[in-house]
Design an enzyme around this catalytic site. Structure first.
Site, PDB file in Angstrom:
ATOM      1  N   PHE A  32      60.541  15.898  49.295  1.00 31.82           N
ATOM      2  CA  PHE A  32      61.027  17.260  49.038  1.00 31.82           C
ATOM      3  C   PHE A  32      61.941  17.421  47.830  1.00 31.82           C
ATOM      4  O   PHE A  32      62.317  18.536  47.524  1.00 31.82           O
ATOM      5  CB  PHE A  32      61.744  17.867  50.253  1.00 31.82           C
ATOM      6  N   ASP A  33      62.346  16.363  47.141  1.00 31.94           N
ATOM      7  CA  ASP A  33      63.231  16.554  45.987  1.00 31.94           C
ATOM      8  C   ASP A  33      62.934  15.526  44.897  1.00 31.94           C
ATOM      9  O   ASP A  33      63.841  14.975  44.289  1.00 31.94           O
ATOM     10  CB  ASP A  33      64.698  16.481  46.422  1.00 31.94           C
ATOM     11  N   LEU A  34      61.654  15.315  44.636  1.00 30.52           N
ATOM     12  CA  LEU A  34      61.246  14.371  43.598  1.00 30.52           C
ATOM     13  C   LEU A  34      61.495  14.996  42.227  1.00 30.52           C
ATOM     14  O   LEU A  34      61.009  16.084  41.926  1.00 30.52           O
ATOM     15  CB  LEU A  34      59.760  14.023  43.766  1.00 30.52           C
TER      16      LEU A  34
END
Length: 170
Positions: A32-34
């Site tokens: 979710f936060d690449l």
């Protein structure tokens, strides 16, 4: 981290990120936060950097084929389906979209949508298929992969297994 990389370094880091994400997805974890800021690179040997994906604080275990929950991540890297108020179930393909943005970051050394307000980014991505401009001198394979990762329909995006397999051939 993504600024001032040569082609060899970009390719190695992209391969390692794809392999790390393939592993996470095989364990049913969606990151979710690449983004480049969450890539940890050991530069002891600059010709062979070692890259790890960090900051899994927003990650969630996928149950069945979808992950529940609302929007999470960093707006310029978030997939369009994360912004849909009615869509509270998303797949691991949100990470694939973000990977496309990461490749663009490595290619350009820039932050996506740097001069835009978050509201304009969300509106553009969701309603007008806004994506950063891929430079015309981009390697055609990278350009094709970035475009595939940014597909508006998550089902049209490749899996990290497909991406990792393809990057080993390159």
């Amino acid at each position: 981290m993504c600024r001032h990389l040569d082609q060899h370094q970009k390719h190695q880091i992209a391969q390692q990120v794809a392999a790390a994400m393939e592993y996470l997805h095989s364990k049913n974890v969606v990151h979710f936060d690449l983004k480049c800021d969450n890539l940890l690179v050991d530069w002891k040997d600059p010709r062979h950097p070692i890259c790890k994906v960090g900051d899994v604080g927003l990650s969630e275990i996928k149950r069945k084929n979808l992950v529940s929950g609302g929007p999470r991540g960093t707006i310029p890297w978030m997939a369009p389906e994360l912004f849909h108020g009615s869509s509270n179930k998303v797949s691991e393909k949100v990470d694939v979209y973000s990977y496309g943005i990461v490749l663009w970051e490595m290619l350009t050394g820039e932050e996506p949508y740097a001069n835009m307000h978050y509201g304009a980014i969300v509106d553009g991505v969701v309603n007008y298929n806004l994506r950063p401009t891929i430079p015309s001198d981009c390697d055609p394979e990278w350009s094709r992969l970035i475009a595939l990762c940014w597909a508006p329909n998550p089902a049209a995006r490749p899996s990290f297994t497909e991406i990792a397999a393809q990057s080993k051939k390159a």
